[in-house]
Scaffold this motif. Structure first.
Motif, PDB file in Angstrom:
ATOM      1  N   ASP A  36      73.446 -37.708 -62.025  1.00  0.00           N
ATOM      2  CA  ASP A  36      73.473 -36.835 -63.201  1.00  0.00           C
ATOM      3  C   ASP A  36      74.820 -36.860 -63.919  1.00  0.00           C
ATOM      4  OD1 ASP A  36      74.846 -35.497 -61.214  1.00  0.00           O
ATOM      5  OD2 ASP A  36      74.065 -33.525 -61.750  1.00  0.00           O
ATOM      6  N   ILE A  37      75.835 -37.493 -63.334  1.00  0.00           N
ATOM      7  CA  ILE A  37      77.144 -37.615 -63.970  1.00  0.00           C
ATOM      8  C   ILE A  37      77.334 -39.070 -64.374  1.00  0.00           C
ATOM      9  CG2 ILE A  37      79.635 -37.361 -63.681  1.00  0.00           C
ATOM     10  CD1 ILE A  37      79.029 -35.250 -61.524  1.00  0.00           C
ATOM     11  N   ASP A  38      77.570 -39.309 -65.662  1.00  0.00           N
ATOM     12  CA  ASP A  38      77.744 -40.673 -66.157  1.00  0.00           C
ATOM     13  C   ASP A  38      78.842 -41.393 -65.388  1.00  0.00           C
ATOM     14  OD1 ASP A  38      75.761 -40.536 -68.044  1.00  0.00           O
ATOM     15  OD2 ASP A  38      77.101 -39.910 -69.667  1.00  0.00           O
ATOM     16  N   GLY A  39      78.547 -42.604 -64.964  1.00  0.00           N
ATOM     17  CA  GLY A  39      79.538 -43.423 -64.287  1.00  0.00           C
ATOM     18  C   GLY A  39      79.549 -43.275 -62.777  1.00  0.00           C
ATOM     19  N   LEU A  40      78.923 -42.252 -62.237  1.00  0.00           N
ATOM     20  CA  LEU A  40      78.864 -42.068 -60.784  1.00  0.00           C
ATOM     21  C   LEU A  40      77.486 -42.488 -60.290  1.00  0.00           C
ATOM     22  CD1 LEU A  40      80.687 -38.665 -60.274  1.00  0.00           C
ATOM     23  CD2 LEU A  40      81.625 -40.971 -60.266  1.00  0.00           C
ATOM     24  N   THR A  41      77.461 -43.305 -59.228  1.00  0.00           N
ATOM     25  CA  THR A  41      76.194 -43.846 -58.759  1.00  0.00           C
ATOM     26  C   THR A  41      76.009 -43.633 -57.261  1.00  0.00           C
ATOM     27  OG1 THR A  41      77.206 -46.016 -58.381  1.00  0.00           O
ATOM     28  CG2 THR A  41      76.147 -45.656 -60.523  1.00  0.00           C
ATOM     29  N   PHE A  42      74.755 -43.689 -56.862  1.00  0.00           N
ATOM     30  CA  PHE A  42      74.369 -43.694 -55.459  1.00  0.00           C
ATOM     31  C   PHE A  42      74.294 -45.149 -55.012  1.00  0.00           C
ATOM     32  CE2 PHE A  42      72.265 -39.877 -57.120  1.00  0.00           C
ATOM     33  CZ  PHE A  42      72.586 -38.932 -56.168  1.00  0.00           C
ATOM     34  N   SER A  43      74.659 -45.428 -53.780  1.00  0.00           N
ATOM     35  CA  SER A  43      74.407 -46.740 -53.172  1.00  0.00           C
ATOM     36  C   SER A  43      73.135 -46.587 -52.362  1.00  0.00           C
ATOM     37  CB  SER A  43      75.556 -47.153 -52.266  1.00  0.00           C
ATOM     38  OG  SER A  43      76.736 -47.287 -53.012  1.00  0.00           O
ATOM     39  N   ALA A  44      72.150 -47.431 -52.646  1.00  0.00           N
ATOM     40  CA  ALA A  44      70.862 -47.288 -51.979  1.00  0.00           C
ATOM     41  C   ALA A  44      70.413 -48.619 -51.383  1.00  0.00           C
ATOM     42  CB  ALA A  44      69.811 -46.795 -52.974  1.00  0.00           C
ATOM     43  N   VAL A  45      69.683 -48.520 -50.291  1.00  0.00           N
ATOM     44  CA  VAL A  45      68.981 -49.659 -49.712  1.00  0.00           C
ATOM     45  C   VAL A  45      67.503 -49.285 -49.744  1.00  0.00           C
ATOM     46  CG1 VAL A  45      68.610 -51.069 -47.671  1.00  0.00           C
ATOM     47  CG2 VAL A  45      70.919 -50.310 -48.251  1.00  0.00           C
ATOM     48  N   ILE A  46      66.729 -50.058 -50.484  1.00  0.00           N
ATOM     49  CA  ILE A  46      65.297 -49.792 -50.642  1.00  0.00           C
ATOM     50  C   ILE A  46      64.529 -50.784 -49.763  1.00  0.00           C
ATOM     51  CG2 ILE A  46      63.363 -49.688 -52.265  1.00  0.00           C
ATOM     52  CD1 ILE A  46      65.446 -49.056 -54.466  1.00  0.00           C
ATOM     53  N   ASP A  47      63.712 -50.252 -48.896  1.00  0.00           N
ATOM     54  CA  ASP A  47      62.884 -51.044 -47.997  1.00  0.00           C
ATOM     55  C   ASP A  47      61.442 -50.782 -48.409  1.00  0.00           C
ATOM     56  OD1 ASP A  47      62.064 -52.621 -45.904  1.00  0.00           O
ATOM     57  OD2 ASP A  47      62.384 -51.082 -44.368  1.00  0.00           O
ATOM     58  N   MET A  48      60.765 -51.806 -48.939  1.00  0.00           N
ATOM     59  CA  MET A  48      59.426 -51.545 -49.459  1.00  0.00           C
ATOM     60  C   MET A  48      58.424 -52.568 -48.957  1.00  0.00           C
ATOM     61  SD  MET A  48      59.351 -52.613 -53.440  1.00  0.00           S
ATOM     62  CE  MET A  48      59.661 -54.304 -53.845  1.00  0.00           C
ATOM     63  N   THR A  49      57.195 -52.126 -48.892  1.00  0.00           N
ATOM     64  CA  THR A  49      56.072 -52.990 -48.566  1.00  0.00           C
ATOM     65  C   THR A  49      55.217 -53.063 -49.811  1.00  0.00           C
ATOM     66  OG1 THR A  49      56.134 -52.245 -46.283  1.00  0.00           O
ATOM     67  CG2 THR A  49      54.117 -53.317 -47.012  1.00  0.00           C
ATOM     68  N   TRP A  50      54.862 -54.276 -50.181  1.00  0.00           N
ATOM     69  CA  TRP A  50      54.049 -54.456 -51.376  1.00  0.00           C
ATOM     70  C   TRP A  50      53.007 -55.532 -51.100  1.00  0.00           C
ATOM     71  CZ3 TRP A  50      53.967 -59.169 -54.008  1.00  0.00           C
ATOM     72  CH2 TRP A  50      54.934 -60.087 -53.612  1.00  0.00           C
ATOM     73  N   GLU A  51      51.975 -55.518 -51.908  1.00  0.00           N
ATOM     74  CA  GLU A  51      50.942 -56.547 -51.804  1.00  0.00           C
ATOM     75  C   GLU A  51      50.529 -56.983 -53.191  1.00  0.00           C
ATOM     76  OE1 GLU A  51      46.902 -53.989 -51.095  1.00  0.00           O
ATOM     77  OE2 GLU A  51      48.181 -54.335 -49.355  1.00  0.00           O
ATOM     78  N   ASN A  52      50.070 -58.190 -53.253  1.00  0.00           N
ATOM     79  CA  ASN A  52      49.622 -58.767 -54.515  1.00  0.00           C
ATOM     80  C   ASN A  52      48.104 -58.688 -54.523  1.00  0.00           C
ATOM     81  OD1 ASN A  52      49.886 -59.977 -56.960  1.00  0.00           O
ATOM     82  ND2 ASN A  52      50.465 -61.985 -56.180  1.00  0.00           N
ATOM     83  N   ARG A  53      47.550 -57.677 -55.137  1.00  0.00           N
ATOM     84  CA  ARG A  53      46.102 -57.470 -55.140  1.00  0.00           C
ATOM     85  C   ARG A  53      45.447 -58.480 -56.064  1.00  0.00           C
ATOM     86  NH1 ARG A  53      45.640 -51.316 -54.271  1.00  0.00           N
ATOM     87  NH2 ARG A  53      46.547 -51.257 -52.187  1.00  0.00           N
ATOM     88  N   VAL A  54      44.273 -58.902 -55.694  1.00  0.00           N
ATOM     89  CA  VAL A  54      43.560 -59.913 -56.473  1.00  0.00           C
ATOM     90  C   VAL A  54      42.951 -59.242 -57.692  1.00  0.00           C
ATOM     91  CG1 VAL A  54      41.729 -61.630 -56.419  1.00  0.00           C
ATOM     92  CG2 VAL A  54      43.061 -61.168 -54.369  1.00  0.00           C
ATOM     93  N   THR A  55      43.461 -59.606 -58.840  1.00  0.00           N
ATOM     94  CA  THR A  55      42.924 -59.126 -60.108  1.00  0.00           C
ATOM     95  C   THR A  55      42.951 -60.300 -61.071  1.00  0.00           C
ATOM     96  OG1 THR A  55      45.070 -58.505 -60.973  1.00  0.00           O
ATOM     97  CG2 THR A  55      43.872 -56.803 -59.749  1.00  0.00           C
ATOM     98  N   GLY A  56      42.587 -60.063 -62.281  1.00  0.00           N
ATOM     99  CA  GLY A  56      42.633 -61.127 -63.280  1.00  0.00           C
ATOM    100  C   GLY A  56      44.051 -61.429 -63.730  1.00  0.00           C
ATOM    101  N   ALA A  57      44.971 -60.493 -63.492  1.00  0.00           N
ATOM    102  CA  ALA A  57      46.348 -60.679 -63.954  1.00  0.00           C
ATOM    103  C   ALA A  57      47.117 -61.561 -62.975  1.00  0.00           C
ATOM    104  CB  ALA A  57      47.043 -59.330 -64.085  1.00  0.00           C
ATOM    105  N   HIS A  58      47.954 -62.401 -63.504  1.00  0.00           N
ATOM    106  CA  HIS A  58      48.816 -63.246 -62.677  1.00  0.00           C
ATOM    107  C   HIS A  58      50.247 -63.035 -63.112  1.00  0.00           C
ATOM    108  CE1 HIS A  58      45.511 -65.357 -60.802  1.00  0.00           C
ATOM    109  NE2 HIS A  58      44.953 -65.458 -61.986  1.00  0.00           N
TER     110      HIS A  58
END
Length: 190
Positions: A36-58
């Motif tokens: 919320d304060i300009d110029g100050l940031t959080f350091s984050a490590v994002i651990d995510m699980t994702w899948e590529n679902r079969v759709t018409g989009a590529h």
């Protein structure tokens, strides 16, 4: 004319592609998230699980699309949070990213993600100073808008801060000690 071998190979590639798209992928990456304060940031490590679902989009690189979407979601949340309370930011992020999110314009779906947040000491010190300055500024606004806007209140505020001036002023305005006060029976004719 196609041979059965070519058809079988084609089918295997198609089937392998379907399995790869439906498979879950684990990705971990570091990110700097705004606060919320300009110029100050959080350091984050994002651990995510994702899948590529079969759709018409590529999408050429669904993993990048999933990373970008997770980073965007996390940034919108942390941009409203103080670096002075990183645990609250982490809890809010994990609550929001703990359920599936469809990645826009991509067949990728983030099935879940967890975030670990850290804030260094310099950032914490700068945030504390910023909070103190913000509090002083709020006090000055209150003074300007409510106290100094009214002349009587402004005078009372000033005298409350400078009582020694009031004593000095009363001595200046006092009658000389050699002069006697006028008697009530005395009348002056002009």
């Amino acid at each position: 004319m196609t041979t059965s071998y070519d058809t079988g190979s084609s089918f295997r590639q198609f089937f392998r592609g379907l399995l790869e798209r439906a498979a879950k992928h684990q990705t971990q990456f570091a990110a700097r998230l705004p606060s919320d304060i300009d110029g100050l940031t959080f350091s984050a490590v994002i651990d995510m699980t994702w899948e590529n679902r079969v759709t018409g989009a590529h999408h050429r690189n669904p993993e990048d699309a999933a990373r970008d979407h997770a980073r965007t979601l996390a940034s919108t949340i942390t941009a409203q949070m103080s670096v002075l309370d990183p645990l609250a930011a982490e809890h809010r992020l994990n609550a929001r990213l703990g359920y599936p999110h469809q990645v826009p314009h991509s067949p990728a779906v983030i099935t879940h993600a967890t975030v670990r947040i850290a804030v260094d000491e310099d950032t914490m010190r700068t945030a504390r100073e910023s909070e103190q300055n913000r509090a002083k500024l709020d006090d000055m606004r209150l003074l300007k808008d409510h106290v100094l806007a009214d002349p009587v209140m402004a005078c009372a505020w000033w005298l409350a801060d400078h009582p020694e001036r009031l004593l000095r002023s009363s001595r200046t305005w006092a009658l000389p000690s050699t002069a006697s006060p006028p008697s009530p029976r005395q009348t002056t004719v002009a």
